[in-house]
Design a protein around this motif. Structure first.
Motif, PDB file in Angstrom:
ATOM      1  N   ASP A 197      -9.195   4.825  -8.287  1.00  0.00           N
ATOM      2  CA  ASP A 197      -7.945   5.144  -7.570  1.00  0.00           C
ATOM      3  C   ASP A 197      -7.315   6.429  -8.112  1.00  0.00           C
ATOM      4  O   ASP A 197      -6.766   7.229  -7.346  1.00  0.00           O
ATOM      5  CB  ASP A 197      -6.937   3.993  -7.704  1.00  0.00           C
ATOM      6  CG  ASP A 197      -7.402   2.734  -6.980  1.00  0.00           C
ATOM      7  OD1 ASP A 197      -8.220   2.843  -6.050  1.00  0.00           O
ATOM      8  OD2 ASP A 197      -6.959   1.634  -7.360  1.00  0.00           O
ATOM      9  N   VAL A 240       0.834  -1.204   0.000  1.00  0.00           N
ATOM     10  CA  VAL A 240       0.000   0.000   0.000  1.00  0.00           C
ATOM     11  C   VAL A 240       0.869   1.254   0.000  1.00  0.00           C
ATOM     12  O   VAL A 240       2.047   1.213   0.367  1.00  0.00           O
ATOM     13  CB  VAL A 240      -0.945   0.066   1.238  1.00  0.00           C
ATOM     14  CG1 VAL A 240      -2.065  -0.937   1.139  1.00  0.00           C
ATOM     15  CG2 VAL A 240      -0.166  -0.129   2.530  1.00  0.00           C
ATOM     16  N   THR A 241       0.276   2.369  -0.421  1.00  0.00           N
ATOM     17  CA  THR A 241       0.983   3.649  -0.356  1.00  0.00           C
ATOM     18  C   THR A 241       0.076   4.663   0.331  1.00  0.00           C
ATOM     19  O   THR A 241      -1.137   4.543   0.278  1.00  0.00           O
ATOM     20  CB  THR A 241       1.315   4.188  -1.768  1.00  0.00           C
ATOM     21  OG1 THR A 241       0.087   4.480  -2.438  1.00  0.00           O
ATOM     22  CG2 THR A 241       2.099   3.209  -2.593  1.00  0.00           C
ATOM     23  N   ASN A 242       0.678   5.631   0.988  1.00  0.00           N
ATOM     24  CA  ASN A 242      -0.114   6.692   1.609  1.00  0.00           C
ATOM     25  C   ASN A 242      -0.567   7.705   0.583  1.00  0.00           C
ATOM     26  O   ASN A 242      -1.639   8.268   0.653  1.00  0.00           O
ATOM     27  CB  ASN A 242       0.689   7.407   2.691  1.00  0.00           C
ATOM     28  CG  ASN A 242       0.903   6.513   3.885  1.00  0.00           C
ATOM     29  OD1 ASN A 242       0.045   5.698   4.209  1.00  0.00           O
ATOM     30  ND2 ASN A 242       2.051   6.630   4.513  1.00  0.00           N
ATOM     31  N   LYS A 243       0.295   7.918  -0.381  1.00  0.00           N
ATOM     32  CA  LYS A 243       0.011   8.890  -1.423  1.00  0.00           C
ATOM     33  C   LYS A 243       0.598   8.343  -2.719  1.00  0.00           C
ATOM     34  O   LYS A 243       1.650   7.710  -2.704  1.00  0.00           O
ATOM     35  CB  LYS A 243       0.685  10.233  -1.071  1.00  0.00           C
ATOM     36  CG  LYS A 243      -0.220  11.403  -1.315  1.00  0.00           C
ATOM     37  CD  LYS A 243       0.359  12.679  -0.742  1.00  0.00           C
ATOM     38  CE  LYS A 243      -0.679  13.743  -0.967  1.00  0.00           C
ATOM     39  NZ  LYS A 243      -0.545  14.778  -1.756  1.00  0.00           N
ATOM     40  N   GLY A 244      -0.109   8.540  -3.825  1.00  0.00           N
ATOM     41  CA  GLY A 244       0.424   8.075  -5.098  1.00  0.00           C
ATOM     42  C   GLY A 244       0.088   6.637  -5.383  1.00  0.00           C
ATOM     43  O   GLY A 244      -0.397   5.915  -4.530  1.00  0.00           O
ATOM     44  N   ARG A 283      -6.647   9.670  -5.993  1.00  0.00           N
ATOM     45  CA  ARG A 283      -5.294  10.218  -5.866  1.00  0.00           C
ATOM     46  C   ARG A 283      -5.307  11.715  -6.172  1.00  0.00           C
ATOM     47  O   ARG A 283      -4.671  12.512  -5.478  1.00  0.00           O
ATOM     48  CB  ARG A 283      -4.368   9.466  -6.834  1.00  0.00           C
ATOM     49  CG  ARG A 283      -2.925   9.869  -6.756  1.00  0.00           C
ATOM     50  CD  ARG A 283      -2.034   8.751  -7.273  1.00  0.00           C
ATOM     51  NE  ARG A 283      -2.053   8.626  -8.722  1.00  0.00           N
ATOM     52  CZ  ARG A 283      -2.435   7.558  -9.389  1.00  0.00           C
ATOM     53  NH1 ARG A 283      -2.852   6.492  -8.761  1.00  0.00           N
ATOM     54  NH2 ARG A 283      -2.412   7.531 -10.696  1.00  0.00           N
ATOM     55  N   GLY A 298      -8.003   3.696  -3.390  1.00  0.00           N
ATOM     56  CA  GLY A 298      -8.950   4.778  -3.137  1.00  0.00           C
ATOM     57  C   GLY A 298     -10.398   4.324  -3.011  1.00  0.00           C
ATOM     58  O   GLY A 298     -11.219   5.034  -2.424  1.00  0.00           O
ATOM     59  N   GLY A 315      -4.957   8.262  -0.582  1.00  0.00           N
ATOM     60  CA  GLY A 315      -3.942   7.239  -0.898  1.00  0.00           C
ATOM     61  C   GLY A 315      -4.530   6.008  -1.565  1.00  0.00           C
ATOM     62  O   GLY A 315      -5.723   5.928  -1.832  1.00  0.00           O
ATOM     63  N   PHE A 316      -3.661   5.046  -1.860  1.00  0.00           N
ATOM     64  CA  PHE A 316      -4.061   3.830  -2.564  1.00  0.00           C
ATOM     65  C   PHE A 316      -4.351   2.708  -1.575  1.00  0.00           C
ATOM     66  O   PHE A 316      -3.596   2.547  -0.635  1.00  0.00           O
ATOM     67  CB  PHE A 316      -2.923   3.412  -3.518  1.00  0.00           C
ATOM     68  CG  PHE A 316      -3.151   2.090  -4.171  1.00  0.00           C
ATOM     69  CD1 PHE A 316      -3.896   1.997  -5.329  1.00  0.00           C
ATOM     70  CD2 PHE A 316      -2.633   0.925  -3.611  1.00  0.00           C
ATOM     71  CE1 PHE A 316      -4.108   0.778  -5.933  1.00  0.00           C
ATOM     72  CE2 PHE A 316      -2.858  -0.304  -4.202  1.00  0.00           C
ATOM     73  CZ  PHE A 316      -3.593  -0.377  -5.364  1.00  0.00           C
TER      74      PHE A 316
END
Ligand code: ATP
Ligand code: FE2
Length: 331
Positions: free
Chosen positions: A165, A32-36, A169, A177, A174-175
């Motif tokens: 997503d 997972v990512t917090n942003k992007g 974004r 979404g 984040g992803f």
């Protein structure tokens, strides 16, 4: 018969174990990512890192060891090449060490086959289901006819999950979404008109994405846009799914893919099925999202029919494999 399945097409490394059609375990770790968005090489590194731990958990839950296995199955495509390679590499090492055959499973077909656990009748003579498969990269309406799972409709550009997503974004979420967008949509009832794009049996999403982004720039409320997006895009999906049911004369609709976790989409499908006297099957969340159990489950069906390549060296990833490339010899 006991088999292990490895899912590694995108953000999730999943390992499931099946015994005679029963799922004993279904463990996973998701990048997972917090942003992007997802970075394929990073996701692949993630999969290699967590593989042994996920494997250990799956074996422990199933109360078996690797020596109890009769086969291993792996998702060979479609998917992101670095992720597929990471999974195949780890899987081949196990196959060599424990002298196990490797069954190559198409990821999309696994989403479909696992619908049997939810109660769908997979027998072609019994009508077998139309599947609305809505995940990150894939948006397809699939049904079995004449030896293949045929695609009756699909997205002409991006998959609906990636579309959601991407919008999320842009809005700073984040992803993935999808779950957040669903929550925000639940807070609104204010419908803002969006383009509705169906071409024949196919849908197009990139124009709607641009429109949504423009509306966000114009300071429309995110809740309202999330709500309107769901109402519009899910209506497009349900319309094409209904047309596929009408065209094939089938009486079962099966949902698959992470976006099918969305309760509004499920509700809309339920209403449509009720209106036309069809049955709706929604697998448990753990089988909707990318998961190793569906790979082991499909692998077992194929292995039982001796559909696997005996020479490990000949097995490679197939990142662009299409659902209708596969001859379904196990039916
Ligand atoms: P595939 O490789 O099959 O294309 P995938 O790797 O993206 O799919 P899935 O787990 O099937 O994996 O689906 C993930 C997608 O589902 C993400 O795009 C995510 O935003 C979306 N999603 C998850 N939950 C929801 C939800 N409640 N509403 C809408 N979308 C959701
Ligand atoms: Fe998937």
């Amino acid at each position: 018969m006991i088999g292990l399945g490895v899912e590694c097409t995108a953000h999730t490394l999943g390992i499931g174990i099946v015994k005679d059609g029963k799922i004993l375990s279904n463990e996973s770790e998701t990048y997972v990512t917090n942003k992007g968005g997802i970075i394929p090489v990073e996701a692949a590194k993630h999969h290699e890192k967590v593989f042994d731990n996920v494997l250990e958990r799956a074996l422990k839950k199933s109360k078996i060891t690797l020596y109890d296995l009769n086969f291993i199955a792996v998702s060979i495509g479609p998917g992101l090449p670095p992720c597929l390679l990471a999974g195949l590499k780890k899987t081949k090492i196990l196959c060599v060490k424990y002298k196990l055959p490797l069954v190559e499973v198409n990821h999309c077909i696994a989403h479909l086959e696992v619908g049997k656990i939810a109660g769908a009748n997979m027998n072609p003579e019994a009508g077998s289901p139309v599947m609305l498969y809505v995940s990150g990269a894939n948006t397809q309406i699939i049904a079995y006819e004449n030896g293949k799972y045929r695609i009756f409709g699909e997205t002409l550009d991006v998959g609906v999950g990636n579309f959601i997503d991407n919008f999320a974004r842009y809005a700073g979420i984040g992803f993935p979404g999808g779950p957040t967008i669903e929550k925000l949509a639940g807070k609104s009832k204010n419908y803002i008109e969006l383009p509705y794009k169906i071409k024949g049996m196919d849908i197009a999403l990139s124009g709607i994405l641009t429109n949504l982004k423009q509306k966000l720039e114009k300071k429309h409320k995110l809740n309202d846009l999330a709500y309107s997006m769901q109402e519009t895009v899910f209506a497009m999906l349900v319309e094409t799914a209904e047309r596929a049911l009408a065209h094939t004369g089938k009486k079962q609709l099966l949902l698959g893919g992470g976006v099918a976790c969305n309760s509004r989409l499920q509700e809309m499908c339920k209403i449509m099925c009720k209106e036309r006297g069809a049955k709706l099957f929604v697998p448990e969340k753990q089988f909707l999202q990318d998961n190793g159990a569906m790979i082991s489950y499909t692998g077992e069906i194929m292995f039982n029919k001796k559909i696997f390549e005996k020479n490990l060296d000949k097995i490679d990833i197939r990142p662009r494999e299409r659902t209708d490339d596969i001859l379904v010899k196990w039916k």
